[in-house]
Design an enzyme around this catalytic site. Structure first.
Site, short mmCIF file in Angstrom:
data_model
loop_
_atom_site.label_atom_id
_atom_site.label_comp_id
_atom_site.label_asym_id
_atom_site.label_seq_id
_atom_site.Cartn_x
_atom_site.Cartn_y
_atom_site.Cartn_z
N HIS A 97 0.88 -1.18 0.00
CA HIS A 97 0.00 0.00 0.00
C HIS A 97 0.91 1.23 0.00
O HIS A 97 2.02 1.18 0.53
CB HIS A 97 -0.84 -0.06 1.28
CG HIS A 97 -1.89 0.99 1.41
ND1 HIS A 97 -1.63 2.26 1.88
CD2 HIS A 97 -3.22 0.95 1.15
CE1 HIS A 97 -2.77 2.95 1.90
NE2 HIS A 97 -3.74 2.18 1.47
N ASP A 155 3.16 -4.71 8.11
CA ASP A 155 1.94 -3.93 7.91
C ASP A 155 0.77 -4.88 8.11
O ASP A 155 0.47 -5.72 7.26
CB ASP A 155 1.96 -3.32 6.51
CG ASP A 155 0.64 -2.63 6.15
OD1 ASP A 155 -0.34 -2.79 6.89
OD2 ASP A 155 0.60 -1.94 5.12
N GLN A 163 -4.47 -5.25 7.00
CA GLN A 163 -5.50 -6.20 6.56
C GLN A 163 -5.46 -7.51 7.33
O GLN A 163 -6.45 -8.24 7.36
CB GLN A 163 -5.33 -6.50 5.05
CG GLN A 163 -5.50 -5.30 4.15
CD GLN A 163 -6.91 -4.71 4.15
OE1 GLN A 163 -7.88 -5.38 4.51
NE2 GLN A 163 -7.02 -3.45 3.77
N LYS A 209 -10.39 -1.08 10.63
CA LYS A 209 -10.52 -2.29 9.80
C LYS A 209 -10.79 -3.54 10.65
O LYS A 209 -10.95 -4.63 10.12
CB LYS A 209 -9.25 -2.47 8.95
CG LYS A 209 -9.04 -1.37 7.91
CD LYS A 209 -7.91 -1.70 6.99
CE LYS A 209 -7.27 -0.50 6.34
NZ LYS A 209 -7.99 -0.01 5.17
N CYS A 215 -4.74 2.20 -3.70
CA CYS A 215 -3.51 2.78 -3.13
C CYS A 215 -2.32 1.85 -3.36
O CYS A 215 -1.41 1.80 -2.51
CB CYS A 215 -3.66 3.11 -1.65
SG CYS A 215 -4.81 4.44 -1.35
N1 7TS Z 1 -1.70 -0.91 4.60
C1 7TS Z 1 -2.63 -1.67 3.99
C2 7TS Z 1 -2.30 -3.05 3.56
C3 7TS Z 1 -3.91 -1.15 3.81
O1 7TS Z 1 -4.84 -1.92 3.23
C4 7TS Z 1 -4.20 0.16 4.24
C5 7TS Z 1 -5.54 0.79 3.98
C6 7TS Z 1 -3.20 0.88 4.89
C7 7TS Z 1 -1.96 0.32 5.05
C8 7TS Z 1 -3.44 2.24 5.46
O2 7TS Z 1 -4.32 2.15 6.52
P1 7TS Z 1 -4.91 3.47 7.21
O3 7TS Z 1 -5.95 2.98 8.13
O4 7TS Z 1 -3.78 4.15 7.88
O5 7TS Z 1 -5.47 4.31 6.08
N2 7TS Z 1 -6.24 0.23 2.90
C9 7TS Z 1 -7.32 0.73 2.28
C10 7TS Z 1 -7.96 0.07 1.23
O6 7TS Z 1 -7.62 -1.01 0.77
N3 7TS Z 1 -8.99 0.83 0.80
O7 7TS Z 1 -9.05 1.92 1.57
C11 7TS Z 1 -8.02 1.88 2.49
#
Ligand code: 7TS
Length: 414
Positions: free
Chosen positions: A131, A208, A211, A234, A372
């Site tokens: 990401h 990371d 997910q 999430k 992303c």
């Molecule tokens: N890493 C992964 C693998 C992610 O899926 C996401 C967010 C992030 C980092 C960042 O997370 P945040 O909570 O700090 O924004 N992924 C997604 C997605 O797949 N669609 O919207 C956000």
């Protein structure tokens, strides 16, 4: 009336759905089918109520006051830290730092650990399926330090090439930062083995877990990762709160992140000493309400049972994949042997965005675009994909609606 799920007799998905108020709403005059859980999951009533209970019952700033409300708020906030410690198998609550989310956790490590430890010529390894939040902070650091960013290639099936990874690991490698479950492909990466290999080469590893935290059992001590980051929103929790776990010695050695209240021991104009872990990294008034409510989310997941949730989601994934693959012109993107919770696909002659808009007209929420992960999309020569991502409350009937919707849309578009 409560009906048992036809695909998971032990797992009463219809009873679980009752706990999520939003699932009762209509979209475009159709019952909502929410399949964008990888972006953010919906919240059970317990989480929503935990937020309003705090504001209506014991709203106060934490760690500072000696009055009753402050003590109650501090107790609830610290109870979440304890719940997170259990949830990811950390050795102590002091290694649990509250952040805004995965993005902030990764940036904190890049800023604090990276600025102190990365020098010119050092190498940082990421993977081709990261990401943007696990690419850009390292790019910024590498630019500042004249260090090199190396990328583990992704195979046609959407797996990481572990041979290439082994070859990238050298004594110049200082850090490996990898995603445990890909948000664009669903691939589950063998992070435990990858961490062991990195340690052999003398490098640290950040995982990371944005997910993975919701789908997999996480045991940071068993993984032996040096850092682990995830987002509350999430895992059925609120937005605006996340977690960074780190090994104690690293967190103790790293310089501070933001300066301000709470992160200090003593301040004079000449010199400031810093607070103990974890407060050292938690400057200012934190997101108290949402952090408190995160515990309600983790309690909900634990009470439902992660193993049962996983089984249910795996059944949905297998069912969806099988039926998607029968749609003429549809290609599933990402066929890793180990996948969790989501399926990405493209349909020949259509643009993902058109599919997304037309599905929304049927009340079905999916994510379309690059997720992303622009470098990953480039790897597959795609402008983007359509992504259906599953949560504990999704049903086989919802997958049927997705499939029927796609058949209808294809007839219309092609
Ligand atoms: N890493 C992964 C693998 C992610 O899926 C996401 C967010 C992030 C980092 C960042 O997370 P945040 O909570 O700090 O924004 N992924 C997604 C997605 O797949 N669609 O919207 C956000």
């Amino acid at each position: 009336m409560t009906v048992s799920s036809p695909i998971s007799p032990v797992f009463d998905v219809y009873a679980i759905r009752q706990a999520f108020p939003i699932l009762g709403r209509m979209v475009k005059d159709k019952p909502l089918v929410y399949l964008d859980n990888a972006a953010t999951s919906q919240k059970p009533l317990a989480v929503i109520e935990a937020i309003s209970d705090y504001y209506s019952g014991y709203n106060a700033n934490i760690h500072r006051g000696i009055h009753t409300l402050a003590e109650e708020a501090t107790g609830a906030y610290e109870a979440t830290r304890h719940a997170v410690k259990q949830f990811i198998g950390a050795a102590s609550g002091e290694q649990i730092i509250f952040t805004r989310g995965t993005t902030e956790g990764i940036n904190l490590v890049a800023y604090c650990w990276g600025r102190q430890n990365i020098r010119a010529g050092d190498q940082i390894i990421i993977s081709g399926m990261e990401h943007h939040s696990n690419i850009v902070p390292w790019q910024i650091l590498c630019e500042q330090k004249n260090a090199l960013l190396k990328v583990i290639p992704v195979t046609e099936d959407g797996e990481l090439s572990l041979t290439a990874y082994q070859n990238l690991l050298t004594d110049q490698t200082k850090l490996v930062s990898i995603v445990q479950v890909s948000n664009a492909l669903g691939t589950v990466n063998p992070v435990k083995e990858m961490i062991a290999a990195a340690h052999q080469a003398g490098a640290l590893v950040l995982v990371d877990g944005a997910q993975s935290a919701v789908h997999l059992d996480i045991d940071v001590q068993d993984l032996d990762c040096d850092f682990f980051a995830f987002s509350g929103h999430k895992v059925y929790g609120p937005t605006g709160v996340g977690v960074l776990y780190g090994k104690r010695a690293l967190l103790e050695d790293m310089p501070v992140f933001q300066g301000g209240g709470e992160m200090i021991k003593e301040v004079t104009f000449e010199h400031t000493t810093y607070n103990e872990l974890p407060y050292k990294y938690e400057a200012g008034t934190p997101n108290i309400a949402d952090t408190i409510a995160l515990k309600a989310a983790l309690d909900f997941v634990n009470a439902t049972g992660k193993a049962d949730i996983r089984k249910h989601e795996a059944e949905l994934l297998a069912y969806a994949t099988e039926h998607l693959e029968n749609i003429p012109g549809l290609t599933v993107v990402g066929n890793a042997k180990q996948k969790a919770g989501l399926v990405s696909f493209v349909i020949k002659g259509t643009h993902p965005q058109d599919i997304g808009i037309l599905l929304d007209n049927l009340g079905i929420a999916v994510r379309t675009g690059h997720h992303c992960c622009q470098p990953l999309m480039k790897r597959f020569n795609l402008p983007g994909t359509v992504r259906a991502s599953f949560a504990m409350y999704n049903t086989k009937q919802e997958v049927d609606k997705l499939i029927a919707g796609l058949h209808k849309i294809i007839k219309m578009l092609l």
